[in-house]
Design a protein around this motif. Structure first.
Motif, PDB file in Angstrom:
ATOM      1  N   ILE A 144       0.887  -1.354  -0.089  1.00 28.67           N
ATOM      2  CA  ILE A 144      -0.080  -0.055   0.148  1.00 28.67           C
ATOM      3  C   ILE A 144       0.990   1.154  -0.001  1.00 28.67           C
ATOM      4  CG2 ILE A 144      -1.737   1.291   1.233  1.00 28.67           C
ATOM      5  CD1 ILE A 144      -2.794  -1.418   0.070  1.00 28.67           C
ATOM      6  N   PHE A 145       1.781   1.444   0.811  1.00 30.94           N
ATOM      7  CA  PHE A 145       2.549   2.498   1.056  1.00 30.94           C
ATOM      8  C   PHE A 145       3.702   2.731  -0.023  1.00 30.94           C
ATOM      9  CE2 PHE A 145       5.968   5.183   2.512  1.00 30.94           C
ATOM     10  CZ  PHE A 145       5.366   6.427   2.669  1.00 30.94           C
ATOM     11  N   PHE A 146       4.410   1.916  -0.293  1.00 28.18           N
ATOM     12  CA  PHE A 146       5.301   1.970  -1.180  1.00 28.18           C
ATOM     13  C   PHE A 146       4.804   1.990  -2.771  1.00 28.18           C
ATOM     14  CE2 PHE A 146       8.045   1.329   2.571  1.00 28.18           C
ATOM     15  CZ  PHE A 146       8.892   2.698   2.353  1.00 28.18           C
ATOM     16  N   GLY A 147       5.547   2.699  -3.537  1.00 27.54           N
ATOM     17  CA  GLY A 147       5.220   2.375  -5.100  1.00 27.54           C
ATOM     18  C   GLY A 147       5.781   1.344  -5.820  1.00 27.54           C
ATOM     19  N   THR A 148       5.465   1.177  -7.073  1.00 28.18           N
ATOM     20  CA  THR A 148       5.940   0.014  -7.755  1.00 28.18           C
ATOM     21  C   THR A 148       7.654   0.160  -8.168  1.00 28.18           C
ATOM     22  OG1 THR A 148       5.296   1.047  -9.905  1.00 28.18           O
ATOM     23  CG2 THR A 148       3.687  -0.438  -8.782  1.00 28.18           C
ATOM     24  N   GLY A 149       7.814   0.952  -8.073  1.00 22.33           N
ATOM     25  CA  GLY A 149       9.487   1.322  -8.387  1.00 22.33           C
ATOM     26  C   GLY A 149      10.375   1.126  -7.368  1.00 22.33           C
ATOM     27  N   VAL A 150       9.901   0.623  -6.110  1.00 25.27           N
ATOM     28  CA  VAL A 150      10.537   0.017  -4.935  1.00 25.27           C
ATOM     29  C   VAL A 150      10.760  -1.278  -5.105  1.00 25.27           C
ATOM     30  CG1 VAL A 150      11.061   0.137  -2.316  1.00 25.27           C
ATOM     31  CG2 VAL A 150       9.968   2.178  -3.603  1.00 25.27           C
ATOM     32  N   VAL A 151      12.150  -1.731  -4.937  1.00 31.15           N
ATOM     33  CA  VAL A 151      12.460  -2.981  -4.959  1.00 31.15           C
ATOM     34  C   VAL A 151      12.945  -3.675  -3.486  1.00 31.15           C
ATOM     35  CG1 VAL A 151      13.884  -5.059  -6.227  1.00 31.15           C
ATOM     36  CG2 VAL A 151      12.858  -3.126  -7.399  1.00 31.15           C
TER      37      VAL A 151
END
Length: 471
Positions: A144-151
């Motif tokens: 929920i909090f982090f976007g799809t660019g964070v791995v």
């Protein structure tokens, strides 16, 4: 899955790329819950060996049919957290969005601060994230909090880093109050709740405290709230009170190498800029992207203007009906070429085309193919009646709604149009930012093309500027 999912998938098979549809169908039926939340279209394409544009187009058709829900997410430029999730770009209204976790403001620039993600519709399959209040502490952060660019690191590294980076993590239901007794170390700590976007930065320094220290934090529905307090190492009595209407998940994070490694991984994601320059998006969401009073900033977009030379003579020579069919065929060919290079046709003006591309190299490749496509069309008709002149320019602009159409405004657009006006019959003229772009320059070298420099005055622009003819 709902009973109508089969019918919707059948409809998607008719509209989408066959391989992308097959991969998405497998995801819907067999994917883990977390894989169906905030789908990163670019990563999904890479993992399945598919064309990015094919996946994007298929997801867009899936969203139109109701299989997926599209979200326009404002991202923190530092941590990659989602500061606002919107069902439409029309909802992006603030000049800046505050990240409480990083204590930074982010302007919603479409190049890299607004991502577009896709999630499975609850009508098709319910997943845990459809009820965020049921998610565990780290599941909420990741889904929920982090976007799809964070791995995030893979297990067990993730669990090890999370343990090192987190001093404490708790859950408070609406109206609940909790008191924690903590031993806080020297350094920088961040007390943060991802639900209400409330944060308190704790700077812990100096000699150890001789007495127990006290700190209170209230979570409510006014967001985001950021505070700052100086403390000493030692005992801390922390009172947390949830006055919001939903469950909160406050955690105390230790700012340092473990936290940076835990959330510092990055990967490409689908940006709003790229989606607005996607032909499938423009075809599906013709007038539903922006409101008439919105002005959203783009730092870099490449514009291509084309026009047919001698079109007036063409109408006189072959007649209106034949000329109209020829011009329509030319529009169809150019639209296909633009789409194949990751761009979109914004509009046609008479016999002219205005198109946009996320990158100058895409625009150059499209312009070269446009010229060749017109040559092939003329050869097939044993004529030379359809000759293009093409102009390219790259720079900042505003995404706007004009004449009930998603359009662009600014000096970059004006210059691109004027560069095209300079082009002679069959020529491609480009501005200096285009030829100086590394990938575009490499493409020209690969094609054996030279950029011949001219110093030109552009109508209505002012001072003279260098313009380059591709020869």
């Amino acid at each position: 899955m709902m009973h109508d999912s089969d019918a919707l998938l059948d409809a998607l098979r008719q509209a989408g790329d066959p391989e992308a549809v097959q991969a998405l169908e497998q995801l819907i039926q067999h994917g883990a819950d977390e894989e169906l939340v905030r789908i990163n279209a670019l990563s999904f394409a890479g993992e399945h060996g598919l064309s990015q544009d094919a996946v994007i187009s298929t997801l867009l058709h899936g969203a139109r049919l109701g299989l997926f829900e599209m979200s326009w997410n404002i991202l923190c430029s530092s941590c990659g957290g989602v500061l606002g999730a919107n069902a439409s770009l029309k909802s992006v209204r603030q000049d800046a969005y505050r990240c409480a976790f990083c204590a930074l403001d982010t302007e919603p620039i479409l190049d890299d601060a607004v991502e577009v993600s896709f999630a499975i519709s609850p009508r098709i399959r319910r997943v845990a994230a459809h009820d965020p209040g049921s998610l565990a502490f780290w599941d909420y952060h990741r889904q929920i909090f982090f976007g799809t660019g964070v791995v995030f690191p893979e297990p067990p590294a993730f669990e090890d880093l999370a343990r090192l980076a987190t001093l404490e993590a708790v859950e408070l239901q609406a109206g609940e109050r909790m008191i924690l007794a903590l031993q806080i170390p020297a350094g920088s700590l961040i007390l943060f709740d991802p639900v209400t976007h409330t944060a308190q930065v704790l700077d812990v320094a100096g000699e150890p405290a001789q007495q127990r220290q006290e700190l209170s934090l209230v979570f409510d529905d006014i967001r985001p709230a950021v505070g700052h307090v100086d403390l000493k190492p030692g005992q801390l009595r922390l009172t947390l009170e949830n006055r919001s209407e939903e469950r909160v998940l406050p955690g105390i994070f230790i700012a340092g190498e473990a936290l940076n490694t835990l959330i510092g991984g990055r990967r490409p994601f689908l940006t709003a800029k790229r989606l607005l320059s996607n032909q499938a998006f423009r075809d599906i969401y013709r007038t539903d992207a922006l409101d008439v009073d919105q002005r959203l900033k783009i730092l870099s977009l490449t514009f291509v203007f084309t026009d047919l030379t001698g079109s007036t003579d063409l109408y006189e020579r072959v007649g209106d009906l034949v000329a109209y069919d020829l011009v329509r065929s030319h529009f169809q060919i150019l639209t296909a070429v633009v789409a194949s290079h990751g761009g979109a046709v914004v509009k046609t003006i008479g016999d002219a085309v205005m198109a946009t591309f996320p990158m100058p190299s895409q625009a150059v490749a499209a312009a070269l193919e446009m010229r060749e496509a017109m040559r092939r069309l003329n050869t097939g008709r044993e004529t030379d009646e359809l000759i293009l002149k093409i102009g390219l320019h790259e720079g900042p602009c505003l995404a706007v709604l004009l004449n009930d159409r998603q359009d662009y405004f600014g000096q970059t657009v004006n210059i691109a149009a004027r560069v095209q006006e300079l082009a002679t019959s069959g020529a491609i003229f480009v501005s200096e930012p285009v030829v100086r772009h590394a990938e575009a320059a490499r493409l020209l070298t690969e094609k054996g093309l030279q950029a011949q420099r001219h110093l030109c005055s552009l109508r209505g622009i002012g001072s003279r500027m260098p313009v380059f003819e591709l020869t």
